[in-house]
Scaffold this active site. Structure first.
Site, PDB file in Angstrom:
ATOM      1  N   TYR A  24      -0.091   6.785   0.382  1.00  0.00           N
ATOM      2  CA  TYR A  24       0.518   5.419   0.209  1.00  0.00           C
ATOM      3  C   TYR A  24       0.439   5.048  -1.313  1.00  0.00           C
ATOM      4  O   TYR A  24       1.007   3.872  -1.772  1.00  0.00           O
ATOM      5  CB  TYR A  24      -0.342   4.333   1.094  1.00  0.00           C
ATOM      6  CG  TYR A  24      -0.393   4.636   2.468  1.00  0.00           C
ATOM      7  CD1 TYR A  24       0.980   4.644   3.068  1.00  0.00           C
ATOM      8  CD2 TYR A  24      -1.276   5.094   3.151  1.00  0.00           C
ATOM      9  CE1 TYR A  24       1.020   4.940   4.597  1.00  0.00           C
ATOM     10  CE2 TYR A  24      -1.414   5.195   4.532  1.00  0.00           C
ATOM     11  CZ  TYR A  24       0.044   5.148   5.013  1.00  0.00           C
ATOM     12  OH  TYR A  24      -0.104   5.596   6.491  1.00  0.00           O
ATOM     13  N   ALA A  79       0.765   0.765  11.972  1.00  0.00           N
ATOM     14  CA  ALA A  79       0.360   1.521  13.067  1.00  0.00           C
ATOM     15  C   ALA A  79       0.698   0.983  14.293  1.00  0.00           C
ATOM     16  O   ALA A  79       1.402   1.529  15.379  1.00  0.00           O
ATOM     17  CB  ALA A  79      -0.999   1.736  13.510  1.00  0.00           C
ATOM     18  N   SER A 104       5.604   5.288   3.570  1.00  0.00           N
ATOM     19  CA  SER A 104       5.709   6.780   3.772  1.00  0.00           C
ATOM     20  C   SER A 104       6.806   7.207   4.765  1.00  0.00           C
ATOM     21  O   SER A 104       7.368   6.181   5.255  1.00  0.00           O
ATOM     22  CB  SER A 104       4.201   7.363   4.425  1.00  0.00           C
ATOM     23  OG  SER A 104       4.220   6.809   5.787  1.00  0.00           O
ATOM     24  N   ARG A 109       5.572  13.115   8.903  1.00  0.00           N
ATOM     25  CA  ARG A 109       3.914  13.134   9.108  1.00  0.00           C
ATOM     26  C   ARG A 109       3.496  13.730  10.264  1.00  0.00           C
ATOM     27  O   ARG A 109       4.322  14.495  11.085  1.00  0.00           O
ATOM     28  CB  ARG A 109       3.500  11.860   8.653  1.00  0.00           C
ATOM     29  CG  ARG A 109       3.815  11.329   7.412  1.00  0.00           C
ATOM     30  CD  ARG A 109       3.301   9.868   7.070  1.00  0.00           C
ATOM     31  NE  ARG A 109       1.859   9.952   6.999  1.00  0.00           N
ATOM     32  CZ  ARG A 109       1.067   8.683   7.109  1.00  0.00           C
ATOM     33  NH1 ARG A 109       1.830   7.579   6.869  1.00  0.00           N
ATOM     34  NH2 ARG A 109       0.012   8.786   7.280  1.00  0.00           N
TER      35      ARG A 109
HETATM   36  C1  DQA Z   1       3.096   3.033   7.411  1.00  0.00           C
HETATM   37  C2  DQA Z   1       3.114   4.331   8.357  1.00  0.00           C
HETATM   38  C3  DQA Z   1       2.310   4.248   9.674  1.00  0.00           C
HETATM   39  O1  DQA Z   1       2.369   5.285  10.447  1.00  0.00           O
HETATM   40  C4  DQA Z   1       0.956   3.780   9.260  1.00  0.00           C
HETATM   41  O2  DQA Z   1       0.083   3.501  10.458  1.00  0.00           O
HETATM   42  C5  DQA Z   1       0.844   2.579   8.133  1.00  0.00           C
HETATM   43  C6  DQA Z   1       1.598   2.683   7.329  1.00  0.00           C
HETATM   44  C7  DQA Z   1       3.872   3.010   6.084  1.00  0.00           C
HETATM   45  O3  DQA Z   1       4.227   2.116   5.450  1.00  0.00           O
HETATM   46  O4  DQA Z   1       4.029   4.349   5.971  1.00  0.00           O
HETATM   47  O5  DQA Z   1      -0.225   1.853   8.239  1.00  0.00           O
HETATM   48  O6  DQA Z   1       3.682   1.813   8.306  1.00  0.00           O
END
Ligand code: DQA
Length: 145
Positions: A24, A79, A104, A109
């Site tokens: 991140y 999430a 991301s 992933r």
């Molecule tokens: C997220 C990607 C999600 O899978 C993860 O649970 C997050 C951040 C992202 O910004 O990349 O908390 O939303």
């Protein structure tokens, strides 16, 4: 007339800057929000930013934005993206355009992240561009009539 845009950060995004920085990045949520606010000044947008770890609060906020003159919403459901039928239903019920963003690339992933239950209810999804995902979404909403 200035466009009214709302950015909603979902759960755990308050930990940006310390949380899984290899995924991140190093910028904190307040640094990200400062970048978004300075973009809003340049683009002459009226911008409000919220973060919540609670599904119900996010839903209440979406309901509030629909009908209070908000022109567009940028949401990172975090999430909840992967399983919140309730947030998907709330977005579906809205007339205000909603864009889903992710820092991301959720498709590169773990397999469970490749499913977004919320994106289909949005006008589109921007994923994998770091904090630029938010800027791209803001710029689209500014150009929308
Ligand atoms: C997220 C990607 C999600 O899978 C993860 O649970 C997050 C951040 C992202 O910004 O990349 O908390 O939303």
């Amino acid at each position: 007339m200035r466009k009214k845009i709302v950015v909603i950060h979902g759960p755990n995004l308050n930990s940006l800057g310390t949380r899984e920085t290899e995924i991140y990045g190093n910028i904190s949520l307040s640094e990200l929000n400062a970048i978004l606010l300075s973009e809003s000044i340049v683009k002459e947008i009226e911008l409000a930013i919220f973060q919540s770890n609670s599904e119900g609060e996010i839903i209440d906020l979406l309901h509030k934005c629909d009908g209070d003159g908000t022109d567009g919403i940028v949401i990172n459901p975090a999430a909840y993206t992967h399983y919140s039928i309730a947030i998907m239903d709330a977005i579906k019920s809205m007339r205000t355009p909603v864009i889903e963003v992710h820092i991301s690339n959720i498709y590169s992933r773990e397999p469970f992240r490749s499913k977004s239950v919320t994106a289909g209810a949005c006008i589109g999804q921007i994923t994998g561009f770091g904090y630029y995902s938010y800027l791209l979404a803001l710029n689209f909403l500014v150009k929308q009539n």
